[in-house]
Design an enzyme around this catalytic site. Sequence first.
Site, PDB file in Angstrom:
ATOM      1  N   ALA A   1      85.012  76.011  74.546  1.00 27.43           N
ATOM      2  CA  ALA A   1      86.265  76.411  75.188  1.00 27.43           C
ATOM      3  C   ALA A   1      87.327  75.316  75.111  1.00 27.43           C
ATOM      4  CB  ALA A   1      86.008  76.799  76.642  1.00 27.43           C
ATOM      5  N   THR A   2      86.917  74.064  75.106  1.00 26.80           N
ATOM      6  CA  THR A   2      87.908  72.989  74.997  1.00 26.80           C
ATOM      7  C   THR A   2      88.675  73.117  73.687  1.00 26.80           C
ATOM      8  OG1 THR A   2      86.522  71.511  76.307  1.00 26.80           O
ATOM      9  CG2 THR A   2      88.211  70.474  74.940  1.00 26.80           C
TER      10      THR A   2
ATOM     11  N   ASN B   1      86.830  77.207  87.855  1.00 35.14           N
ATOM     12  CA  ASN B   1      85.481  76.683  87.665  1.00 35.14           C
ATOM     13  C   ASN B   1      84.863  76.060  88.916  1.00 35.14           C
ATOM     14  OD1 ASN B   1      87.747  75.041  86.454  1.00 35.14           O
ATOM     15  ND2 ASN B   1      86.245  73.434  86.761  1.00 35.14           N
TER      16      ASN B   1
ATOM     17  N   GLN C   1      84.625  80.654  82.411  1.00 28.01           N
ATOM     18  CA  GLN C   1      83.770  80.984  83.556  1.00 28.01           C
ATOM     19  C   GLN C   1      83.651  82.485  83.785  1.00 28.01           C
ATOM     20  OE1 GLN C   1      82.107  78.931  85.750  1.00 28.01           O
ATOM     21  NE2 GLN C   1      82.717  77.052  84.708  1.00 28.01           N
TER      22      GLN C   1
ATOM     23  N   SER D   1      83.227  80.009  76.109  1.00 29.37           N
ATOM     24  CA  SER D   1      82.302  78.909  75.824  1.00 29.37           C
ATOM     25  C   SER D   1      80.870  79.413  75.808  1.00 29.37           C
ATOM     26  CB  SER D   1      82.462  77.845  76.916  1.00 29.37           C
ATOM     27  OG  SER D   1      81.416  76.897  76.830  1.00 29.37           O
TER      28      SER D   1
ATOM     29  N   HIS E   1      77.947  77.694  76.257  1.00 34.94           N
ATOM     30  CA  HIS E   1      76.966  77.188  77.228  1.00 34.94           C
ATOM     31  C   HIS E   1      77.192  77.686  78.640  1.00 34.94           C
ATOM     32  CE1 HIS E   1      79.229  73.624  78.981  1.00 34.94           C
ATOM     33  NE2 HIS E   1      79.936  73.825  77.894  1.00 34.94           N
TER      34      HIS E   1
ATOM     35  N   THR F   1      82.697  73.949  58.125  1.00 37.04           N
ATOM     36  CA  THR F   1      81.512  74.788  57.956  1.00 37.04           C
ATOM     37  C   THR F   1      81.052  75.299  59.321  1.00 37.04           C
ATOM     38  OG1 THR F   1      80.878  73.553  56.012  1.00 37.04           O
ATOM     39  CG2 THR F   1      79.126  74.786  57.120  1.00 37.04           C
TER      40      THR F   1
ATOM     41  N   CYS G   1      83.482  63.466  91.015  1.00 41.16           N
ATOM     42  CA  CYS G   1      83.562  62.083  91.458  1.00 41.16           C
ATOM     43  C   CYS G   1      82.242  61.382  91.192  1.00 41.16           C
ATOM     44  CB  CYS G   1      83.870  62.012  92.948  1.00 41.16           C
ATOM     45  SG  CYS G   1      82.584  62.732  93.965  1.00 41.16           S
TER      46      CYS G   1
END
Length: 368
Positions: free
Chosen positions: A54-55, A134, A162, A182, A184, A223, A309
């Site tokens: 997704a990035t 998210n 998400q 995405s 994963h 590829t 964090c």
Amino acid sequence: MERFQTVLREHFGNPASSNHAYGWAAARLVEEAREEVAQLIGATAREIIFTSGATESNNLALKGVAERYAKRGDHIVTTNLEHEAVAVPLAQLARRGWQVSTVTSAPDGRVDPAIIAATVTDSTVLVSVIAAQNEIGTLQPLPEIGNLCKDLGLIFHTDAAQAVGKIELDVNRAGIDLLSLSGHKIYAPKGVGALYVRRKNPRVTLEPQLSGGGQERGLRAGTLNVPGIVALGEACRLARLELATEAERLLKLRNHLLNRLREELGGVHLNGSVEHRLPGNLNLSFEGVMAHRLLAALTMLAVSSSSACSSADSQASPILLAIGLPVELARASLRIGLGRGTTEAEVDFAAEKIVAAVGQLRRENPTN
Ligand SMILES: *Cc1c(COP(=O)(O)O)cnc(C)c1O
């Protein structure tokens, strides 16, 4: 998983090699996967571009539109609920001269389409709104925003990493022109994803961000990750088949967990809309409890605080602050994700552990 391994073992052809059977076999597998991805979101196979996740899809969508449509204007509208994979590329575009307006969420973690409409100007080209947040799982009013964009002739992108496979999502019904997803997040391996690019009403074009061999209709050279793509296709097929029953199951489990925590503990706040929410998401703040201390007491559970964090100190989540939570509660939050493997016994186990840990921390620090 099995398909992933079979492909690794037996289908080592390059789908771009069109002069031998190994290449054909790989190309056929990729096209079957493309069909599955498309079907899950109501698209056609030719509208799906495979990426590394997704990035990359977000970067391709946002920068690809900005570079291709610069003549139309120089203004982008987004929200303060975006993942870094949208917020940071947009900040980059802002440094290149684009005007980026960030619409503020309501306290329930949703943006109001009327505010988006009021933020649009004559030079707006693109609107980008996350589908499901998210951290707090809130679902944005995509069809309303999509219709608005259609009426105004704006390109509508959504980061749906998400949302895809978790809730019903149809690119035509919601008026979406570009959609990032995405692997994963839907039980496929890491490092694979896709971008939906509308081809009709209107046809959207993009400036490629990776150029070279011309794969993916020239939009994304390199590829293809055949095993990852086949696994993504399979994940989309399974998600489509079980979406309705799984959503209902997770919603019941989630409500059970929330009810138990509320019955057994006072001072429990649910962050974000309860109604417009991913079925598997809970984001809770416990009065008088610091998230990092709670997490330290809950290492047997795969939960997290909202913020990314370090466990040593307790930064408040920018998303929780963005929806107007006071700093004390933003620092006291726990994000609980329920998924395909989650059982009722695990939810009861989690409830017991959370109740005990919160009780203990409150007794240790009663003035807090
Ligand atoms: C996980 C996630 C991403 C990043 O996806 P990758 O496939 O890991 O690059 C982007 N946006 C949202 C909303 C996410 O949840």
